[in-house]
Design an enzyme around this catalytic site. Structure first.
Site, PDB file in Angstrom:
ATOM      1  N   HIS A  32       0.819  -1.209   0.000  1.00 46.66           N
ATOM      2  CA  HIS A  32       0.000   0.000   0.000  1.00 46.66           C
ATOM      3  C   HIS A  32       0.859   1.268   0.000  1.00 46.66           C
ATOM      4  CE1 HIS A  32      -3.703   1.967  -0.019  1.00 46.66           C
ATOM      5  NE2 HIS A  32      -4.227   1.627   1.151  1.00 46.66           N
ATOM      6  N   ASP A  44      -2.293   2.232  -4.511  1.00 46.48           N
ATOM      7  CA  ASP A  44      -3.505   2.689  -3.841  1.00 46.48           C
ATOM      8  C   ASP A  44      -4.620   1.661  -4.009  1.00 46.48           C
ATOM      9  OD1 ASP A  44      -2.288   5.072  -3.064  1.00 46.48           O
ATOM     10  OD2 ASP A  44      -2.828   6.070  -4.948  1.00 46.48           O
TER      11      ASP A  44
END
Length: 504
Positions: free
Chosen positions: A475, A479
């Site tokens: 992450h 995204d």
């Protein structure tokens, strides 16, 4: 006696090298293990030591020549007699001739740890096939080493008798270390020892690249490991200045905090008698370390979706016989998933990227890792440039690398450089799971079991073969939108394989 100097084993996937530099000339005297020349392969630089003490009689492969594994590089005349033969000023060497005449063929030869791989610094001695006092032929297998990923067999560098074993089974030895000592020739059998020594082999210079002799001496004097020194020479070679810099940095750095020790739960005497303690293999230790490092480093998150496998299964059933007849390999599901992932990675390139410090490195190619279970643990062979391959080429590569993985014959080069990974837990019956990233990659797709489930299609409940998909991603650079988009594109390509042909 003349001894041949040949090209050493360069690695399972390396078949030739180029002679880069000769450190000695014909007529010059050499000591045992003194470096004669340097070879360059497409991956590493290898220095070739002299197997015996004597005089370099002839250089067969000149600088710039390309040579194969076990090709003849040069010949060395053992003892001082060789100096008299090879050197033009023979009058200075003749007094030493009687010494050479008294030396039988039982010269001492060291059995060294071969090149283990670009990122492998040490190995464990798993099995000795020979014992002290056994006679061996040249290139006969002496022992087997176990590294993080592959097993390496060590052949005898010469014919003779094993006189001493320096690294016993279970001991850890570094690349370039000495495993055993042999006496070459027929006279070797006269001095066998009763049992192998258990002392660990002395640590030698690090990985595939031989460091500068002055640097080795400096590291030995300072008691510093090669792993703590960053080489600035060619191909990462450590120079003397690098050692000085490492020593200065170590003296300025604070002492590291001791690692936490997890105490083992108390065990009753009755339970202890029914336990079995087995040492973890190096492969299992590496798997454990890499998985934990991945969790500690990446901001890992998993997103899920499901795919209707009806169209893929119908297409496969329609063409599998023709596919096998034409290409000689079965048409499976992995080629469809590989193609679908390559298609999705073009649209969401951050899933195919990696973090390097404060930079993001985007890959304009796909080296697809295909996780494969083996009797010794999980390995991930890499199919290079999978985005440019056809269905049958992908299936052939998967079949070939899968077989080599099960036989333990994969080289380190075949398991490095992947940009994305696919893991198929469905072959073991897994319905849903969260795969762990394979660092430094930023994405891994988990496939699962195909199961018939009731689905609503056009307002009607129908039975469809469904599979859950899981994408674990880093992450820090991927995204949620990118991760979901990637899975949706994979789903769309599999539910309508014609999209792959249309590049939609």
């Amino acid at each position: 006696m003349t001894t041949e100097v040949r090209v050493p084993t360069l690695g399972e996937s390396v078949t030739e090298a180029t002679v880069a530099t000769w450190f000695k000339k014909p007529g010059e005297t050499v000591a045992v293990d003194e470096m004669l020349c340097e070879l360059e392969t497409d991956k590493v630089t290898v220095e070739v030591p002299s197997p015996v003490a004597g005089t370099l009689a002839e250089v067969v492969a000149a600088e710039g020549d390309t040579v194969g594994v076990d090709a003849l590089l040069a010949t060395v005349t053992e003892g001082a007699e060789g100096s008299a033969t090879a050197s033009p000023p023979s009058t200075e060497k003749k007094p030493a001739e009687p010494e050479t005449a008294e030396q039988p063929s039982g010269a001492s030869v060291n059995v060294m740890v071969p090149t283990l791989g670009e990122s492998v610094a040490e190995a464990t001695v798993s099995t000795w096939f020979k014992a002290v006092g056994d006679s061996v032929a040249q290139d006969e297998m002496l022992c087997e080493l176990e590294t993080d990923k592959v097993s390496v067999e060590v052949p005898a560098p010469a014919a003779g008798t094993i006189t001493e074993i320096l690294a016993a089974e279970g001991s850890t030895i570094q690349a370039g270390g000495t495993l055993a000592v042999m006496s070459s020739g027929d006279a070797a059998a006269a001095t066998p020892k009763a049992e192998p020594a258990v002392a660990p082999a002395p640590a030698a210079g690090g990985k595939d690249v031989e460091d500068a002799p002055s640097a080795k001496k400096a590291m030995a004097e300072a008691g510093i490991s090669r792993d703590h020194v960053t080489g600035t020479g060619r191909d990462g070679r450590i120079m003397k200045d690098d050692v000085a810099s490492a020593i200065a940095a170590a003296s300025a750095a604070p002492a590291p905090a001791p690692a936490p020790v997890v105490a083992r739960a108390p065990v009753s005497a009755d339970d202890a008698s029914r336990e079995e303690r087995v040492k973890m293999t190096r492969l299992r230790q590496t798997i454990a370390k890499r998985l934990k490092d991945s969790q500690n480093t990446a901001a890992m998150l998993t997103t899920y979706n499901e795919v209707d496998m009806t169209e893929v299964m119908a297409l496969r059933n329609e063409y599998k016989d023709l596919f096998l007849k034409k290409h000689g390999v079965k048409l499976g599901f992995m080629s469809f998933f590989t193609k679908a992932c390559c298609h999705a990675l073009r649209e969401v390139p951050e899933v195919n990227a990696e973090i390097d410090g404060t930079d993001i490195v985007y890959k304009n190619f796909v080296h697809m890792g295909i996780a494969a279970g083996t009797p010794t643990g999980l390995v991930v062979p890499v199919i290079r440039d999978a985005d440019a391959m056809s269905f049958h080429a992908i299936e052939q590569a998967i079949a070939e690398k899968g077989a080599r993985a099960r036989d333990g014959k994969l080289s380190m080069a075949e398991m490095q450089g992947g940009t994305f990974t696919i893991s198929n837990g469905g072959v073991y019956g897994s319905l849903m799971s969260s795969p762990i990233l394979n660092p430094p990659q930023s994405g891994i797709l988990g496939m699962h079991k195909i199961q018939d489930r009731p689905m609503v299609v056009n307002g009607e409940i129908v039975i469809r073969p469904m599979m859950y998909l899981a994408l674990s991603y880093d992450h820090r650079i991927v995204d949620g939108k990118g991760a979901v988009t990637f899975l949706v594109r994979v789903k769309e390509a599999l539910e309508d394989p014609r999209r792959l042909l249309m590049d939609l």
